[in-house]
Write an enzyme that holds these catalytic residues in place. Structure first.
Site, short mmCIF file in Angstrom:
data_model
loop_
_atom_site.label_atom_id
_atom_site.label_comp_id
_atom_site.label_asym_id
_atom_site.label_seq_id
_atom_site.Cartn_x
_atom_site.Cartn_y
_atom_site.Cartn_z
N GLY A 115 -6.59 58.71 -3.01
CA GLY A 115 -6.76 59.19 -4.38
C GLY A 115 -5.99 58.39 -5.40
O GLY A 115 -5.75 58.88 -6.51
N MET B 184 -5.17 62.80 2.88
CA MET B 184 -5.31 63.95 2.00
C MET B 184 -3.96 64.64 1.85
O MET B 184 -3.32 65.00 2.84
CB MET B 184 -6.35 64.93 2.55
CG MET B 184 -7.74 64.32 2.70
SD MET B 184 -8.93 65.55 3.26
CE MET B 184 -9.08 66.59 1.81
N CYS C 71 9.11 62.02 -2.44
CA CYS C 71 8.69 63.11 -1.56
C CYS C 71 9.77 63.56 -0.59
O CYS C 71 9.80 64.72 -0.20
CB CYS C 71 7.43 62.71 -0.80
SG CYS C 71 7.67 61.35 0.38
N ASP D 171 -6.24 64.73 -6.52
CA ASP D 171 -6.80 63.38 -6.47
C ASP D 171 -7.45 63.07 -5.12
O ASP D 171 -8.58 62.57 -5.06
CB ASP D 171 -5.72 62.35 -6.79
CG ASP D 171 -5.23 62.46 -8.23
OD1 ASP D 171 -6.04 62.84 -9.09
OD2 ASP D 171 -4.05 62.19 -8.48
N SER D 172 -6.76 63.37 -4.02
CA SER D 172 -7.36 63.07 -2.72
C SER D 172 -8.51 64.03 -2.40
O SER D 172 -9.48 63.65 -1.74
CB SER D 172 -6.29 63.14 -1.61
OG SER D 172 -5.65 64.40 -1.59
N CYS E 22 6.10 52.62 1.35
CA CYS E 22 5.29 53.65 2.01
C CYS E 22 3.81 53.29 1.96
O CYS E 22 3.10 53.40 2.96
CB CYS E 22 5.53 55.01 1.35
SG CYS E 22 4.56 56.34 2.08
N GLY F 269 -3.52 67.39 -0.16
CA GLY F 269 -3.67 68.76 -0.60
C GLY F 269 -3.79 68.86 -2.10
O GLY F 269 -4.06 69.93 -2.64
N GLY F 270 -3.58 67.74 -2.80
CA GLY F 270 -3.65 67.71 -4.25
C GLY F 270 -5.03 67.37 -4.77
O GLY F 270 -5.97 67.11 -4.00
#
Length: 345
Positions: free
Chosen positions: A120, A1, A193, A6-7, A96, A3-4
C-alpha cells in the site's frame, strides 16, 4: 497487509483488476503467544494482524501470518540500536522495506507461487531504456519513495503499487464505497512500529546492555570547543533538536553535532544548522557520475534541493540545506525518478 486502509484498498483494487491475491501479514517485533493467535482475539497487540486476516477473509482470498521477528531484530532493531549508540540517527523504515518487506517477502512470494508482491505504499514504477526506476506518487503529499530508495531493480520488476496514481482522499473514498467506513476515518500512525509510546530513549535503556555505564552526563560545547554546560548523555539528543536541552544561553540553541566518542554535544544557532554539502555511503540503483545534476532530499518532509555529485560520495547543494543528519537517508531524484541514494555519514 497491515490491517490499515492503504493495504486493504490495494487488495481490493488488485482483485478488481483480475489478480489472484494472497494476503500476508508480518510478525516483526511482538511477543504474541501462539494461544492468542489461535483464538484470534484477546490482546491489543494482535489487533492489526487479526484485522488484516478478517479483511482478507471478507474479500475471499487466503491470508498468512508470517513470523519475521528474528530477521527483523537482527537487521532492523539491532541497526537502530547500533546507530544511536554511535551518535547517529537511523531510519529503520528504509532498512525494513529493503530487508523485510521486499527481501524476506520475495522469498515468501516464491513459496506461495506468486509472481508479484504488492503493498500500500504511495509510489510508482517507471521503465526507462530497459531499466526499472522508482517514480514519485501522484499524491506528492503522501509520496513514500524516500523510504523505498534501497529497492533493487530486480525487486521493482516484481512489484505492484496499486495506489501510486491515487490520492489519499481517493483511497478513502474507495474504502467507503466498499463498506469500510471505519478504515476510511481511522487515524494513521506516524510512530516507529517497534518503539512503545514513540519513546526511543526508553527503548534504548531497556535494550542496550550496560546502558548506564555507556550513557552518562557529558559536556555541551560550542563550535570552538568551549564548554557551555552539562547534558544527560549523547543518545538522548538528535541533530536539530532545540527543545528539552536543559540549558539557557540567552538565545535559541540547536544540536549541531554529536560525538559519541567524547560524549560531547555541540550547540549552535539556527544558521549553524545549514550545510552546503554532505558525504554519503551509496547504495544507489544507478551508478552516479561525477558532476551529475540531481535533486536531493535529506529528510522525508524536506523539499528536494538541486545538487551535484563530487568525488563519488560527496553531494554539493545549490543552496544550503537545514538539518543534515548522519544516519539518515539522502535520496537522489531526476525529475520524478529515484536515481540513487545513500546513508549520510
Amino acid at each position: 497487509m497491515s490491517g490499515g486502509i492503504d493495504s486493504t484498498v490495494s487488495a481490493m483494487l488488485l482483485l478488481e483488476q483480475g489478480y489472484e491475491v494472497v494476503g500476508v501479514t508480518f510478525r516483526t517485533f511482538d511477543s504474541i503467544k501462539e494461544s492468542c493467535l489461535a483464538k484470534e482475539k484477546g490482546c491489543c497487540s494482535i489487533e492489526s494482524i487479526m484485522e488484516a486476516k478478517h479483511n482478507a477473509e471478507q474479500m475471499g482470498f487466503e491470508h498468512h501470518i508470517v513470523d519475521f521477528r528474528d530477521t527483523f531484530k537482527r537487521c532492523v532493531i539491532q541497526n537502530f540500536i547500533d546507530e544511536y549508540m554511535a551518535g547517529r540517527t537511523p531510519n529503520p523504515c528504509v532498512l525494513c522495506n529493503s530487508h523485510i518487506k521486499w527481501g524476506e517477502l520475495m522469498r515468501v512470494a516464491d513459496e506461495y507461487g506468486c509472481d508479484f508482491i504488492a503493498t500500500g505504499h504511495y509510489a510508482r514504477i517507471a521503465e526507462r531504456d530497459g531499466h526499472m526506476y522508482l517514480r514519485t506518487a501522484a499524491d506528492t503529499r503522501k509520496d513514500q519513495t524516500y523510504f523505498l530508495w534501497m529497492l533493487t531493480e530486480e525487486q521493482l520488476r516484481r512489484t505492484i503499487f496499486p495506489l501510486g496514481d491515487l490520492t489519499k482522499d481517493e483511497v478513502r473514498e474507495i474504502a467507503r464505497q466498499h463498506g469500510y467506513e471505519k478504515l476510511a476515518v481511522k487515524r494513521e500512525s506516524q510512530e516507529i512500529c517497534f518503539i512503545p509510546n514513540d519513546d526511543y530513549r526508553a527503548f534504548l535503556r531497556a535494550n542496550v546492555p550496560e546502558y548506564n555505564e555507556r550513557v552518562h552526563a557529558g559536556e555541551y560545547v560550542d563550535a570552538d570547543g568551549r564548554v557551555l554546560g552539562k547534558h544527560e548523555g549523547y543518545v538522548n539528543y538528535t541533530i536539530g533538536q532545540r527543545k528539552g536541552l536543559g540549558i539557557a544561553l540567552g538565545h535559541p540553541a540547536y544540536v549541531t553535532h554529536i560525538d559519541a566518542t567524547t560524549n560531547r554535544i555541540t550547540l549552535g544557532t539556527n544558521e549553524d544548522m545549514y550545510a552546503s554539502e554532505l558525504r554519503f555511503k551509496g547504495y544507489g540503483l544507478r551508478i552516479l557520475g561525477e558532476g551529475m545534476p540531481v535533486c536531493a532530499k535529506v529528510r522525508y518532509r524536506s523539499q528536494a534541493v538541486e545538487a551535484t555529485i563530487k568525488d563519488g560520495n560527496c553531494l554539493v547543494f545549490a543552496t544550503p540545506v537545514w538539518g543534515v543528519t548522519p544516519g539518515q537517508s539522502v535520496v537522489l531524484y531526476q525529475n520524478e525518478l529515484v536515481v540513487g541514494g545513500g546513508i549520510i555519514i
